[in-house]
Design a protein around this motif. Structure first.
Motif, mmCIF file in Angstrom:
data_model
loop_
_atom_site.group_PDB
_atom_site.id
_atom_site.type_symbol
_atom_site.label_atom_id
_atom_site.label_comp_id
_atom_site.label_asym_id
_atom_site.label_seq_id
_atom_site.Cartn_x
_atom_site.Cartn_y
_atom_site.Cartn_z
ATOM 1 N N SER A 75 6.036 22.353 4.066
ATOM 2 C CA SER A 75 6.431 21.127 3.382
ATOM 3 C C SER A 75 6.511 20.036 4.440
ATOM 4 O O SER A 75 7.421 20.045 5.270
ATOM 5 N N PRO A 76 5.551 19.114 4.450
ATOM 6 C CA PRO A 76 5.526 18.083 5.494
ATOM 7 C C PRO A 76 6.779 17.224 5.489
ATOM 8 O O PRO A 76 7.279 16.832 4.441
ATOM 9 N N LYS A 96 -4.896 27.209 11.033
ATOM 10 C CA LYS A 96 -5.379 26.005 11.710
ATOM 11 C C LYS A 96 -4.943 24.776 10.930
ATOM 12 O O LYS A 96 -5.020 24.737 9.709
ATOM 13 N N VAL A 97 -4.450 23.801 11.690
ATOM 14 C CA VAL A 97 -3.926 22.574 11.103
ATOM 15 C C VAL A 97 -4.689 21.396 11.709
ATOM 16 O O VAL A 97 -4.594 21.144 12.910
ATOM 17 N N PHE A 98 -5.453 20.704 10.874
ATOM 18 C CA PHE A 98 -6.141 19.487 11.298
ATOM 19 C C PHE A 98 -5.257 18.301 10.926
ATOM 20 O O PHE A 98 -4.799 18.198 9.794
ATOM 21 N N TYR A 99 -5.040 17.408 11.882
ATOM 22 C CA TYR A 99 -4.225 16.222 11.627
ATOM 23 C C TYR A 99 -4.754 15.051 12.450
ATOM 24 O O TYR A 99 -5.518 15.228 13.391
ATOM 25 N N THR A 100 -4.365 13.852 12.077
ATOM 26 C CA THR A 100 -4.778 12.646 12.773
ATOM 27 C C THR A 100 -3.634 12.183 13.652
ATOM 28 O O THR A 100 -2.514 11.987 13.169
ATOM 29 N N ASP A 101 -3.912 12.004 14.939
ATOM 30 C CA ASP A 101 -2.902 11.510 15.868
ATOM 31 C C ASP A 101 -2.605 10.055 15.537
ATOM 32 O O ASP A 101 -3.508 9.267 15.266
ATOM 33 N N ILE A 132 -1.515 14.845 7.935
ATOM 34 C CA ILE A 132 -2.117 16.174 7.812
ATOM 35 C C ILE A 132 -3.399 16.039 6.997
ATOM 36 O O ILE A 132 -3.385 15.548 5.878
ATOM 37 N N ASP A 133 -4.510 16.468 7.587
ATOM 38 C CA ASP A 133 -5.796 16.381 6.907
ATOM 39 C C ASP A 133 -6.164 17.681 6.197
ATOM 40 O O ASP A 133 -6.708 17.659 5.095
ATOM 41 N N TYR A 134 -5.882 18.828 6.850
ATOM 42 C CA TYR A 134 -6.283 20.115 6.283
ATOM 43 C C TYR A 134 -5.456 21.225 6.917
ATOM 44 O O TYR A 134 -5.193 21.201 8.122
ATOM 45 N N VAL A 135 -5.080 22.205 6.104
ATOM 46 C CA VAL A 135 -4.421 23.426 6.590
ATOM 47 C C VAL A 135 -5.213 24.588 6.037
ATOM 48 O O VAL A 135 -5.467 24.670 4.832
ATOM 49 N N GLY A 136 -5.638 25.493 6.910
ATOM 50 C CA GLY A 136 -6.429 26.628 6.469
ATOM 51 C C GLY A 136 -6.239 27.831 7.375
ATOM 52 O O GLY A 136 -5.348 27.860 8.236
ATOM 53 N N PHE A 137 -7.090 28.813 7.192
ATOM 54 C CA PHE A 137 -7.011 30.046 7.961
ATOM 55 C C PHE A 137 -8.105 30.054 9.018
ATOM 56 O O PHE A 137 -9.213 29.569 8.779
#
Length: 141
Positions: A75-76, A96-101, A132-137
């Motif tokens: 939960s962000p 794996k968590v893709f996010y924008t700085d 947060i752009d994407y959360v995956g495996f």
């Protein structure tokens, strides 16, 4: 007769006291209206706030043992995001968590390693709800 007048006076005072209590806007339910003006379900202000902080969940089937899963949830938040995990698999799994700085606006990726049979959590700072752009495996590239 005087006994009846005493009870009537007590009821009148109680009704006046209840009517004079101010209502709190955040505790009162909000009516949702449809296109035709009909009222639908009621939603409280607390429920509306909780919907903005929704819990996200993902699950992945294990290759070994069959029928087991690797589960994650998060939960962000405002300053960080905590990822909760439960690895029922016999192998190591990765999140794996893709996010924008926020400052240079560059895309970044963080990997969380979860060993077999582990249940726990990991907090990632500066990974918040608006970046947060994407959360995956799997592992980050």
């Amino acid at each position: 007769m005087s006994h009846l007048l005493g009870k009537t006076a007590a009821v009148a005072i109680a009704v006046a006291a209840i009517a004079s209590v101010p209502s709190v806007a955040s505790a009162s339910p909000v009516q949702a209206t449809g296109a035709a003006g009909t009222t639908g379900t009621t939603v409280s202000a607390k429920a509306a706030d909780a919907s903005t902080m929704a819990v996200h969940r993902k699950s992945r089937k294990c290759t070994k043992p069959k029928g087991k899963k690797f589960n994650i949830s998060w939960s962000p938040g405002g300053a960080s995001t905590t990822f909760y995990f439960n690895n029922h698999c016999k192998g190591t799994n990765y999140i794996k968590v893709f996010y924008t700085d926020s400052v240079p606006h560059l895309g970044k990726c963080r990997t969380i390693k979860v060993k077999p049979g582990v249940k726990g959590h990991k907090r990632l700072w500066n990974v918040v709800k608006h970046n947060i752009d994407y959360v995956g495996f799997g592992k980050c590239p």
